[in-house]
Structures are given as C-alpha cells and as structure tokens.
Enzyme design. Sequence first.
Site, short mmCIF file in Angstrom:
data_model
loop_
_atom_site.label_atom_id
_atom_site.label_comp_id
_atom_site.label_asym_id
_atom_site.label_seq_id
_atom_site.Cartn_x
_atom_site.Cartn_y
_atom_site.Cartn_z
N SER A 137 57.22 15.92 23.73
CA SER A 137 58.61 16.63 23.01
C SER A 137 59.26 16.04 22.13
O SER A 137 59.08 14.82 22.21
CB SER A 137 59.52 16.80 24.37
OG SER A 137 60.87 17.33 23.84
N TYR A 162 64.87 14.11 31.00
CA TYR A 162 63.70 14.91 30.70
C TYR A 162 63.05 14.04 29.38
O TYR A 162 61.70 13.92 29.42
CB TYR A 162 64.29 16.14 29.97
CG TYR A 162 63.08 17.12 29.35
CD1 TYR A 162 62.09 17.53 30.06
CD2 TYR A 162 63.34 17.09 27.52
CE1 TYR A 162 61.05 18.22 29.17
CE2 TYR A 162 62.13 17.86 27.41
CZ TYR A 162 61.17 18.28 27.92
OH TYR A 162 60.01 19.13 27.29
#
Length: 361
Positions: A137, A162
């Site tokens: 990501s 995350y």
Amino acid sequence: MPHKASDSQTTPVLVTGAAGFIGFHIARRLLETGTPVVGIDNINSYYDPRLKQARLAVLEGKEGFRFQKLDLADRDATAELFATLRPRQVVHMAAQAGVRYSLSNPHAYADSNLLGFLNVLEGCRHCGAEHLLYASSSSVYGANAALPFRVGDNVDHPLSLYAATKKANELMAHTYSHLYGLPTTGLRFFTVYGPWGRPDMAIFLFTDAILHGRPIDVFNNGAMRRDFTYIDDVTEAVLRLIDKPAAPNPAWNAEAPDPATSLAPYRIYNIGNSEPVGLLDLIDVVEAACGRKAVRNFLPMQAGDVKATYADVAALKQAVDFAPRTPVDEGVRRFVTWYSDIYLRQIAPNNEMCGDSSPAL
C-alpha cells in the site's frame, strides 16, 4: 505484454481476496485470458457482504473459476489448500483493509495481514510456487513528505497499524525470498477506485451521499491530495507482472542498499496514476458525474491519515512498459454509471450500506 494463457497452462492461478475489489478484477481479467483461477475469500463483514457475493456471482458465471471460502488465518486449512492445489502463481490480495478501522479493531489486522500472510508465504514455500505477487500500500510511506514517493524511499515511519502491517508484509516477503528463493513482488497501490469498488472509499461514499441528498465529510478542510488510480490500470499492471517473477538485482549494494530490490528475487513497485488530485477538485469531479452539488461538512484531519500521496512509477514502466493513465474524470464517470445501473438496482436497492461511513482516502 500482458499475461496470456498458454496451451500448457492447466494449473490455476490462486487469487486470494477474490470477492474483494482488486482481487475480483484481477480474477476476472485472468479468466478472460483463458487462465483458470481458484479464488478464496472469507467474505467478512467489514463492508456489505452483498457486494462481495455479487462479485463472486460474476466470477462464477465464467468458465475456469472455482471458489473456496477460507480464512487465511486458519493455518491448517491454508496449508491443505496449497498442498492440494500446488499453484505456480499466487496473487495475494486478501487483507483487512482500511486505515481508520485499524484504530478501533487492531487485532483484525494482526490476524489477516500478518498471520494470514505468513500462512501464504509458508504455502508458497512448501508447494514450490514460482511467483507470489502481493498487495502492499502507498500508506507505507507514512511520515515521508518527499514527493513523489519512490520505491527506493525510506518507509520506516508508518502512521497507522494498517500501514505497519503492509510494511511488515514487505519485510516478511524479503525474508522468504532470501531464505528459500521464493520470487516475491510487492505492489504498493495508490487509492484504487472504480466499478465494484469498496463502499468505505471516498468516491463511493461521496457518490452515495450526493445522489441521496446527504452531506459529505471533507477531512482536513479539503487540504489533501491523493493519487487516485483506476482499477483497470491496476489490473493491467498486475497481469503484466504476473509472468515476470522477481529476480535478484546483481547491482544491489549492501553498503548502499536499495529497499525496492535485493540480491534475493524480490521487487517492490508503485502502482499509481502519478497525477495527484486535490480533495476539493475530486469532489467537483464527482458532482459533475452525478449532476448534483454536494453539501460539504468540513472536518479536521483524522488520525492515521496523510496529507498527500504521489506515485513515482518509473520502476514499473521500466519493468513492463506500462504505467496507469486513466484520467480521474473518466474513471469517476465510469464508477457513477456502475453505481447507478448495477449497485443501486441489483445489489443494494434499498440503499442500506453497512460499514464505516468515514471516507477512506
């Protein structure tokens, strides 16, 4: 050239998270090339499972697709899947997504993004997989403010759990590439959007709110920029990379290490549009596609967010002669058409969305 099935290819590609947004599109494109796919997903309720079931219904209507409901955190079940299937190529898109959700549900990220990924690595190791592509990501860039983000940048300062789990995935992958010669390719996705997208993402939530006369939340008073990347471009990049297993970089220098390559078969790529769009400009584009104005609720910055993302995709371009290129106004128009024609009419006709209502950027 993008992936094409060969006459000799009888072993399916394993796509994890096949009921998810990106995994669904990758599985569908593979099937369209004649490549058999085994898709797995745990169909969790992070967002409306009806959307996940609708994606699966599309895939199950195509020849060559098989689905197995499976939680990758289940070590024994995952090991059995890999031992039975023995995939040559694995596209790992399954993960617990969302930055803000990680603030209140941290254990979900440890179970899915850490334990689940470890089980995938072990499965690839023991079955002799030839290539593992996995979702990282843009959030790994964290506190790094030097734009554009380059794959060789330092990413040691994540701003959310995350992001930390995605950075951990890259480290875990490198270890397996080094120890066992497993070719691994990490894909740092930049704000992916498009038809069949996630209901917690900003473009989806903005569209839904505007068309139903509800205000939209605009964080950091709109002073944010994102590298919005259309799903078809993401899928094209993945299909071009799937047949290009990561290889050792013979020029890698341990005294000046390149974080995106290694003496092991390990690579990292940015997958982004390389054209950051301001949040207020994005809202203008969504308004134009919807034919209505939004009521804007300006709010402060949210914990875990970053002010801007911007992908340098030179490494991707060099590797596969491709870079994302869909203009955001075109991509948003396609999304709004899907939302109106398919989502509202077939999937959620009563407009009963479930999940976090704060837009994920």
